[in-house]
Design an enzyme around this catalytic site. Structure first.
Site, mmCIF file in Angstrom:
data_model
loop_
_atom_site.group_PDB
_atom_site.id
_atom_site.type_symbol
_atom_site.label_atom_id
_atom_site.label_comp_id
_atom_site.label_asym_id
_atom_site.label_seq_id
_atom_site.Cartn_x
_atom_site.Cartn_y
_atom_site.Cartn_z
ATOM 1 C CB CYS A 1 -43.563 -41.513 16.197
ATOM 2 S SG CYS A 1 -44.063 -43.089 16.515
ATOM 3 N N GLY B 1 -38.823 -39.585 20.647
ATOM 4 C CA GLY B 1 -38.512 -41.401 20.611
ATOM 5 C C GLY B 1 -37.515 -41.523 20.481
ATOM 6 C CG ASN C 1 -46.585 -38.312 15.922
ATOM 7 O OD1 ASN C 1 -46.437 -38.872 16.942
ATOM 8 N ND2 ASN C 1 -46.345 -37.004 15.983
ATOM 9 N N GLY C 2 -48.660 -40.918 15.864
ATOM 10 C CA GLY C 2 -49.936 -40.796 16.104
ATOM 11 C C GLY C 2 -50.521 -42.373 16.518
ATOM 12 C CE1 TYR D 1 -42.209 -34.313 30.265
ATOM 13 C CE2 TYR D 1 -42.856 -35.975 28.611
ATOM 14 C CZ TYR D 1 -42.187 -35.711 29.656
ATOM 15 O OH TYR D 1 -41.110 -36.428 29.897
#
Length: 515
Positions: A43, A69, A144-145, A288
């Site tokens: 996310c 995302g 996010n996570g 990345y």
């Protein structure tokens, strides 16, 4: 943020095997298989408070975070009287670029979310931000996570009568806030955070507040920006760049920041409700996930990736004629490798940026061309050369097989593969979509076995200490690691309550829904 049904991962996996010839690989990869052989961030989040163009700026911020995302996006805005929610499957630009859509998202406060999920689980009820009417007003949250005790908490909540509408672990946070007995919304939010484990960067919206929060280890990034006096929370600095906003600082690990308006003036307050812990940001943000033009933890992501390539060249140099990146994520590391080794850098693989995941492959012949839909060899550079292929990581190895074969078919004399991260031997539970451990190449083969499987003349990965040197450390501190690096070391920074307990059920919902 991850669908909880993805937590059914094996407790153990076979150890590395010695070199052996792998089973015959399929002739080509479908586009979906190419897409699936990379680690995926779950996310990106964005929030803004006190700006007349809140929804439009949120849409632009999400566009800059699209790499985090691509499966779904959503925005919730508040106009002082009503919350307005729009959630859609697909890309931000497909749904949030029209004036008609933005006009429906009225208000000077907004939060947004972009989401990645594994195939088949992106359904509208899981798309964020999630919203609920609570005692005292509305509450929207984007995450996010991934929580490592979400299923345990969910089961307890359901036993107590809670009704869940999604299979997202983010709804667990919403339920905890709703059921807290604390008198104020901020206290209820902190009460909820005190019960969860894992990684999170959260933005939340109430009738009066914009809230940002980050997990105590700082695993997931969250930054604070400002535009014309309006505070902003977002996952990466590139979301500030796209709207011309100013970077202020990072949300500190374990910090909760709230933005309110008092007497017409915007007020920002910081809370530190949890004990301070050693910071351990996720190393994959640098390897990345983050865009190369982002700054994470005060470090240029692009420069870190170049240094990874330089360290890799120092550790595993080989005689060759040309250094070729696997596009796009291998480019900065390949530039660093070429600069350190003195071997020329060239674009020996050209990526087609206009191929999505919806390409129809109706026949075996077309299916065999799958790899060339996204990558094509630049024969003029490759033919007759000893080449060094540089990539950021190897997950299953399936894409590497196809790209190496493509290089040989284009006339490469030798192919040497160099990877700018250590071997990935363990799955992630903090918001990265990794395969089960038995599907991770490095968990099942030793170095020679991987080289044989991929089909290269030589294969080398950067060492763990080399990774830390590229990050600016002398070495990895084994007693207190400076980064979250469990994918390489197997040392997880938080309890894995759901995995280690008996909470690994897949069937969280009986509702069948067509995406």
């Amino acid at each position: 943020m991850q669908d909880q049904m993805q937590l059914d991962l094996p407790m153990t996996a076979p150890g590395p095997q010695t070199a052996r010839k792998p089973d015959a690989a399929p002739f080509s990869l479908t586009d979906d298989e190419l897409h699936g052989d990379k680690l995926r961030e779950e996310c990106g989040v964005f929030g803004i408070f006190g700006h007349p163009d809140a929804a439009a700026l949120t849409a632009l911020g999400l566009h800059a975070l699209q790499h985090r995302g691509q499966e779904a996006a959503g925005i919730v805005a508040y106009d002082g009287e009503h919350f307005h929610s729009e959630r859609r499957l697909g890309l931000v630009g497909d749904h949030f670029s029209s004036a008609k859509m933005i006009d429906r998202l009225k208000g000077e406060m907004a939060i947004g979310h972009v989401r990645y999920s594994t195939t088949g689980e992106t359904i509208l009820r899981n798309v964020q931000p999630l919203f609920a009417d609570l005692w005292g007003g509305g509450f929207a949250v984007a995450h996010n996570g991934n929580l490592t005790n979400a299923i345990t908490l969910r089961n307890e909540l359901v036993r107590d009568g809670a009704i869940f509408q999604s299979t997202s672990d983010t709804e667990t946070i919403l339920q905890l806030v709703a059921r807290s007995r604390k008198p104020r919304v901020m206290e209820r939010f902190v009460d909820a955070l005190g019960q969860i484990q894992g990684a999170y960067a959260l933005v939340a919206l109430t009738n009066k507040k914009l809230i940002g929060a980050r997990d105590p280890l700082g695993i997931r990034p969250l930054i604070i920006g400002k535009l014309a006096g309006a505070p902003i929370f977002c996952s990466e600095t590139v979301a500030l760049d796209i709207i011309g906003a100013e970077f202020v600082r990072e949300v500190e690990p374990g910090e909760v920041v709230q933005c309110t308006r008092e007497n017409g003036e915007i007020k920002i307050e910081s809370l530190r409700p949890f004990p301070i812990q050693p910071v351990r940001p996720c190393v994959f943000e640098y390897i990345y996930f983050a865009r190369p033009d982002s700054v994470v933890g005060g470090k240029s992501v692009y420069n870190v990736r170049k240094r990874l390539g330089q360290e890799l060249a120092r550790e595993s140099g080989v005689e060759a004629d040309v250094v070729i990146p696997v596009p796009d994520s291998g480019v900065p590391a390949a530039i660093g490798y070429a600069a350190e080794s003195g071997v020329p850098f060239e674009l020996g693989i050209i990526r087609n940026h206009y191929v999505g995941r919806t390409f129809i492959e109706p026949t075996q012949h077309i299916r065999q061309l799958g790899v060339k839909l996204k990558h094509n060899a630049n024969r003029a550079i490759v033919e007759g050369k000893r080449i060094i292929l540089v990539d950021d990581s190897v997950v299953r190895g399936t894409t590497s097989i196809k790209i190496v074969k493509m290089m040989y078919e284009a006339g490469a004399k030798e192919v040497h593969m160099r990877i700018a991260s250590p071997p990935i031997t363990h799955p992630d539970f903090y918001g990265i979509d990794t395969p089960e451990r038995e599907q991770l190449l490095a968990a099942n083969y030793d170095l020679e076995g991987m080289r044989d499987y991929i089909g290269v003349d030589s294969l080398a990965f950067i060492s763990v200490d080399g990774l830390y040197r590229a990050m600016g450390f002398n070495h990895r501190d084994a007693d207190c690691p400076q980064l979250t690096d469990h994918c390489f070391t197997g040392e997880y920074p938080t309890p894995l309550t759901d995995r280690d307990g008996e909470q690994r059920t897949r069937q969280l919902s009986l509702l069948a829904e067509i995406a």
